[in-house]
Write a protein that holds these residues in place. Structure first.
Motif, mmCIF file in Angstrom:
data_model
loop_
_atom_site.group_PDB
_atom_site.id
_atom_site.type_symbol
_atom_site.label_atom_id
_atom_site.label_comp_id
_atom_site.label_asym_id
_atom_site.label_seq_id
_atom_site.Cartn_x
_atom_site.Cartn_y
_atom_site.Cartn_z
ATOM 1 N N LYS A 147 39.129 37.053 43.711
ATOM 2 C CA LYS A 147 39.074 36.781 45.145
ATOM 3 C C LYS A 147 40.448 36.931 45.776
ATOM 4 O O LYS A 147 40.593 37.470 46.877
ATOM 5 N N VAL A 148 41.479 36.460 45.069
ATOM 6 C CA VAL A 148 42.843 36.554 45.603
ATOM 7 C C VAL A 148 43.279 38.009 45.695
ATOM 8 O O VAL A 148 43.861 38.438 46.696
ATOM 9 N N ILE A 149 43.003 38.773 44.639
ATOM 10 C CA ILE A 149 43.400 40.185 44.641
ATOM 11 C C ILE A 149 42.675 40.939 45.749
ATOM 12 O O ILE A 149 43.244 41.804 46.415
ATOM 13 N N ASP A 150 41.405 40.609 45.957
ATOM 14 C CA ASP A 150 40.639 41.231 47.049
ATOM 15 C C ASP A 150 41.126 40.782 48.423
ATOM 16 O O ASP A 150 40.773 41.399 49.435
ATOM 17 N N GLN A 151 41.894 39.683 48.433
ATOM 18 C CA GLN A 151 42.352 39.091 49.702
ATOM 19 C C GLN A 151 41.171 38.776 50.617
ATOM 20 O O GLN A 151 41.216 38.992 51.828
ATOM 21 N N GLU A 152 40.107 38.274 50.014
ATOM 22 C CA GLU A 152 38.911 37.911 50.763
ATOM 23 C C GLU A 152 38.945 36.421 51.086
ATOM 24 O O GLU A 152 38.775 35.581 50.214
ATOM 25 N N HIS A 153 39.159 36.121 52.342
ATOM 26 C CA HIS A 153 39.211 34.723 52.767
ATOM 27 C C HIS A 153 37.810 34.267 53.185
ATOM 28 O O HIS A 153 37.513 34.119 54.376
ATOM 29 N N ASP A 154 36.964 34.080 52.209
ATOM 30 C CA ASP A 154 35.600 33.654 52.521
ATOM 31 C C ASP A 154 35.623 32.241 53.112
ATOM 32 O O ASP A 154 36.276 31.336 52.588
ATOM 33 N N VAL A 155 34.874 32.084 54.182
ATOM 34 C CA VAL A 155 34.711 30.753 54.771
ATOM 35 C C VAL A 155 33.582 30.054 54.036
ATOM 36 O O VAL A 155 32.489 30.607 53.893
ATOM 37 N N VAL A 156 33.835 28.851 53.537
ATOM 38 C CA VAL A 156 32.784 28.106 52.841
ATOM 39 C C VAL A 156 32.513 26.808 53.579
ATOM 40 O O VAL A 156 33.404 26.214 54.182
#
Length: 1075
Positions: free
Chosen positions: A441-450
């Protein structure tokens, strides 16, 4: 007025003459098998009904209020509520509110990542920060402690009057961590930049409450700053990294198989550490995860044998079920790890192919004191070259003889190795795996809102301080991960932490216009797993007054409260984010679950975009589907709102007073007045609701003068039997009039904030309003309020009636009025002379006794006193039994209590256990095992004893409702050696029945009928099926299980230990050759 008085006197005279005749008639049949004379009972019932209705109508002013609404009948517009459009509009409003919260969190993420990017780590950094535990603390000489500088705290009404600092945040560090550790000091230093964003967010959205940053290093920065207090042991248990919001934001959903070595070498403290490690892993699993636990020696032992070969959802109930089974593990034999690994890989592969589970990350957690091989052939068969199943290895004990093999296994499979020597080491080492799973997730730089499910975090200081006064606060949290953006660390996928903000569930309720949902209508929301976010039937606490959380309160499924939907049609449609309508007959309990209302509900539902939630609205058919609009001038309405007896529902949102600090002290009534007069142009108000409030204020205003005239007339109510008159309207407007002084009220809590069920709340109308709405128009509903205590000690009677605009079922119920009178006064109206050979009762439509010759029977269920008669009434159809279910019940159970398991799973008892173990290890090696076992026995071998506890359970219980079409019934009951005769006669214009029973014939052979709940017990087979059954759920939309750029070489270790280069290269070579 004189006419009413003469009417009452006439009733009294008639009663005396009538009762004399009744006794004479009765004496003629006593001792025979003839029935009690129905005609005489009918006269008595008619006379009493007329008198009590006259009193209720007179003092409530019901006829006057009905007349006033009728006068406006031609000026109002009645509309049928479009449920689908209503739910879509509400969902849109909630979407906008949730979006504002998530944008605040996004700004914190950007600020945190920028601050870290500019920061250079300094191992020698000295920085005096505000430590939340030490602030404002002084030493014996009066000097501030280190990290405990002066920190100004001021009570703030937006934060429930807790002393906070709205200019600064402060930092909490877990007790087991050094608060001046260089990693923590550096993290605290660069995260200081969040203070400005915290304040800015609060300025932009004044409805925000707590904002925070949970660091991967373990510290917790909270805004506004607040003082934290250790518990009685000087400990603060809170670690932000094991909170659900942190774990959910940091990682993707996962399927996990936990392998526990139970071979003979694991005896003693090692097995205890292993159990604690398993328990800590379970703590990190959430509702989107799936798991199973296998213990192994030369054989495989599923911790729950029923779940052989499959995984279950990691909800609270399942995790606790497995924890209980951990106690049964014991060590013996030889550890055959190859068998366990084969089983784990096969299970994960087969479960994944079923389409169940997370369909995202997969992991095997291996907990052992050693491995004699690297088992590369097994990994080559199942996991290479893709390495989609991560291996996390936990070496238990101090010996490092087999550490190389375990580390190789972790490194070769994108996992992590760690060694756990003492119980105190467990939590910190278990947390490492989360940072590994966060890498993609960090490498993808995906800031998913949970968004979390609804929960109560009682470990936070604000929750602890509120618990005593207001009860624990149910909330959801929106959170986002914070990443390192430094290019040189990109492949390492460094998680800096998680930011979040809380949203109290009561804030969601403010967005729901209760006045448009009708008397029985309500809104509710569920998560992607079908768990309730908000629902009026959700009961997260038990033991009223103590406010204790139920163990499974956060995972109550919609099907457990809307249980009439046996096929989960409504639940599944909402879980799948559909928009639509569903209808069914429901049985809604009221009055502490003792009464039931049977009605048909229409459900409308849709999804709330940008969140995992779906919203539903329930509207009851009939009057609940209609709404009307009245129209009066602002001047008229304002004039009548000024009356001192007027109040509005505190929990309804007429005007939003949270947006600006200067508005927060206003009551809703004050806010409306200032809004209408133009004194507060910044106020945001519901114009439609306010217009209807003005209309109701004007129409109901004359009743104030009416009540006042009654109170001033000393000849009326001379014995002060009637104490209170009240009314409520569909807009939450209330009027109250006392006919006695406040200090003379028999029921001091009635219509106060303490009497939640009898006032307008965010999720329901008052009880007297709801019950009156289901009565025949023009009739009164009488009841005795139920006490929360075991014995019902209520000594008042409440009477209420509904006010309808039109004379048909489509008419909205615009208001309800009523009175509360002394029980003694009410009973005196019923009794007029002495009785012989009979028992007389006055019961309501649910079978509860209001009047009996034995005062102690008042408030009891009639079937408990006259079981034979009640049974006959059920057989004849005068009453019907309705079976109800409670899937949120708590049952008392006797169980063997030993402090062994749970005391050892307590991280703070762990420290003392670890000290004992270290001392033991100082003795000769030859007696190590025996002495360790003996020393540790005080923690593991407590004397078994029976202890009564409350535990979650399912119960079945009855409720009873009279059949409206049956007005009168007579009957004879064949008992052992006699016939018992009885008469039941409805009291006109009421929900009451008079029951006259022959008391010379005893039916002891017929048992009483009780309303006591019965626990539903499931046999082992059914228990297994319930564990295996998985309801439809919707997976989170994003999954970050793997990334090709991930650096898997950082895979843990112990000092002086490194992975064997040939073995690390082996899976890489296999990958190359396979291509």
């Amino acid at each position: 007025m004189l006419e009413n008085l003469n009417l009452l006197r006439a009733f009294g005279g008639f009663f005396f003459i009538f009762w004399t005749a009744f006794n004479t008639a009765l004496m003629d049949v006593v001792g025979s098998e003839q029935q009690i004379p129905l005609s005489v009972v009918k006269l008595w019932a008619s006379a009493f009904g007329g008198e009590i209705k006259s009193i209720a109508a007179k003092y409530s002013g019901s006829q006057l209020l009905q007349k006033k609404y009728k006068e406006y009948e031609k000026d109002v517009a009645i509309e049928e509520i479009d449920g689908l459009q209503l739910v879509k509009k509400l969902a849109k409003n909630m979407e906008e509110m949730f979006h504002k919260k998530s944008e605040a969190v996004r700004r914190l993420v950007e600020a945190a990542e920028d601050a870290y990017l500019k920061h250079e780590f300094d191992a020698d950094l000295q920085y005096e920060y505000f430590n939340a535990v030490l602030i404002n603390e002084r030493d014996e000489e009066g000097n501030y402690l280190e990290l405990g500088k002066e920190f100004i705290l001021v009570p703030n009404d937006h934060f429930n009057n807790l002393p906070v600092n709205i200019s600064l945040s402060d930092v909490q560090v877990p007790t087991n961590m050094y608060n001046k550790d260089p990693a923590i000091v550096n993290g605290v230093y660069w995260s200081e930049s969040l203070n400005k964003v915290f304040v800015d967010n609060f300025d932009r959205d004044p409805s925000l409450i707590w904002q925070y940053f949970g660091s991967a290093k373990g510290f917790f920065r909270q805004y506004p700053g607040i003082k934290w207090e250790p518990d009685e042991n000087g400990v603060i248990a809170f670690d932000c990294r094991n909170r659900k919001w942190y774990i959910q934001a940091a990682t993707s959903p996962k399927d996990v198989v936990i392998l526990v070595d139970v071979s003979g070498s694991m005896k003693g403290l090692r097995l205890t550490i292993a159990k604690q490690t398993v328990s800590s892993i379970l703590d990190t699993l959430g509702d989107d995860d799936f798991f199973n636990i296998i213990a192994y020696n030369e054989e495989l032992h599923y911790v729950e044998p029923c779940l052989n070969g499959t995984l279950v959802q990691a909800d609270r109930t399942n995790k606790e079920h497995f924890r209980e089974h951990l106690d049964k593990l014991f060590a013996k034999g030889i550890g055959m790890l190859d068998i366990a690994l084969n089983e784990a890989f096969n299970m994960l592969n087969e479960f994944n192919h079923t389409g169940q589970g997370s369909i995202c990350s997969q992991a095997i957690m291996l907990i052992t004191d050693g491995a004699v091989d690297t088992y590369d052939t097994i990994f080559a068969k199942y996991n290479w070259p893709d390495r989609k199943v991560r291996i996390f290895t936990y070496l238990i004990g101090r010996e490092a003889a087999f550490a190389d093999n375990l580390k190789w296994m972790a490194c070769a499979n994108k996992g992590f190795f760690t060694q756990i020597s003492t119980l105190a080491d467990v939590q910190e080492n278990v947390m490492e795996y989360l940072h590994v799973l966060s890498r993609p997730k960090v490498i993808d730089q995906e800031h998913d809102v949970v968004w979390t499910e609804a929960y109560i975090d009682s470990t936070l200081p604000q929750a602890q301080k509120l618990a005593d006064d207001q009860g624990l606060v149910l909330m959801t949290t929106v959170a986002m991960p914070v990443f390192s953006k430094q290019n040189e660390t990109r492949s390492k996928g460094i998680l800096l932490g998680v930011v979040g903000t809380d949203v109290p569930v009561k804030e969601l309720l403010k967005a729901i216009p209760k006045y448009k949902l009708g008397i029985h209508g309500y809104a509710f929301a569920i998560t992607n797993n079908g768990y309730i976010l908000t629902h009026p039937e959700l009961r997260p606490l038990y033991e009223e007054g103590k406010k204790r959380r139920k163990p499974n309160y956060s995972s109550v499924d919609l099907s457990e409260v809307e249980w009439e939907d046996r096929d989960d049609v409504l639940r599944n449609a909402m879980v799948n984010r559909k928009t639509g309508k569903f209808s069914m007959e429901v049985k809604k309990t009221v009055d502490k679950g003792k009464r039931v209302l049977v009605m048909t509900n229409d459900y409308y539902y849709t999804d709330i975009k940008g969140t995992p939630f779906s919203l539903g609205v329930a509207l009851s058919r009939g009057h609940g589907k209609y709404f009307f609009r009245g129209n009066v001038t602002v001047e008229e309405g304002l004039h009548d709102l000024e009356h001192p007896d007027v109040s509005l529902a505190d929990e309804w949102s007429y005007c939003n007073t949270d947006l600006h600090p200067e508005h927060r002290q206003m009551t809703q009534l004050e806010a409306i007045k200032r809004y209408l007069t133009g004194k507060e142009p910044l106020l945001q108000c519901d114009k439609e609701l306010i217009q209807e409030v003005l209309f109701d204020a004007v129409v109901s205003a004359p009743i104030e003068a009416y009540w006042t005239s009654l109170a001033l007339n000393k000849s009326e109510n001379s014995d002060k039997g009637v104490e209170v008159a009240f009314l409520g309207t569909r807009t939450g407007l209330s009027r109250i009039n006392l006919f006695v002084g406040p200090e003379q009220l028999t029921n001091q809590d009635f219509l106060t904030a303490e009497d939640k069920e009898n006032i307008f709340n965010a999720d329901h109308f008052p009880l007297w309003y709801r019950r009156a709405a289901e009565q025949i128009p023009g009739s009164f509903v009488y009841s005795i309020p139920f006490s929360t205590e075991t014995a019902n000690k209520s000594n008042v009677v409440t009477a209420s009636t509904a006010i309808q605009l039109l004379d048909d079922r489509k008419s909205p119920v615009v208001a309800a009025v009523g009175i509360q009178m002394k029980l003694e006064f009410f009973q005196r109206k019923f009794w007029t002379a002495s009785r012989q050979a009979i028992n007389c009762y006055l019961i309501d439509n649910n079978g509860f006794i209001l009047v009996s010759e034995d005062y102690g029977q008042t408030g009891n269920f009639f079937g408990e006193i006259e079981g034979a008669v009640m049974n006959k009434l059920l057989t004849m159809g005068s009453f019907k039994r309705i079976t109800l279910y409670d899937y949120q019940a708590m049952c008392r159970t006797n169980k063997e209590s030993s402090d062994s398991a749970h005391s050892l799973l307590d991280p703070y008892n762990a420290f003392f256990a670890a000290v004992k173990w270290i001392m033991t290890e100082l003795v000769l090696f030859l007696v190590e095992f025996n002495l360790c076992s003996w020393w540790h026995s005080d923690l593991t071998a407590k004397a078994q004893r029976l202890k009564q506890t409350l535990e979650p359970c399912d119960t079945e219980y009855p409720a009873f409702v009279s059949e409206r079409t049956i007005k009168e019934t007579t009957g004879n009951i064949a008992c052992d050696d006699c016939f018992k005769s009885f008469v039941i006669q409805q009291i006109p214009s009421s929900n009451l029945f008079m029951v006259v029973v022959d008391n010379e014939c005893f039916c002891d052979s017929v048992p009483p009928i009780t309303m006591a709940p019965i626990e539903i017990r499931y046999n082992e087979s059914l228990k297994c099926e319930r564990l295996k059954s998985q309801k439809i759920r919707r997976r989170p939309e994003s999954c970050h299980g793997f990334h090709p750029e991930e650096n898997a070489r950082e895979c843990g270790g112990v000092p002086g230990l490194s992975a064997k280069p040939p073995f690390v290269l082996l899976p890489l070579l296999l990958t190359v050759f396979s291509r």
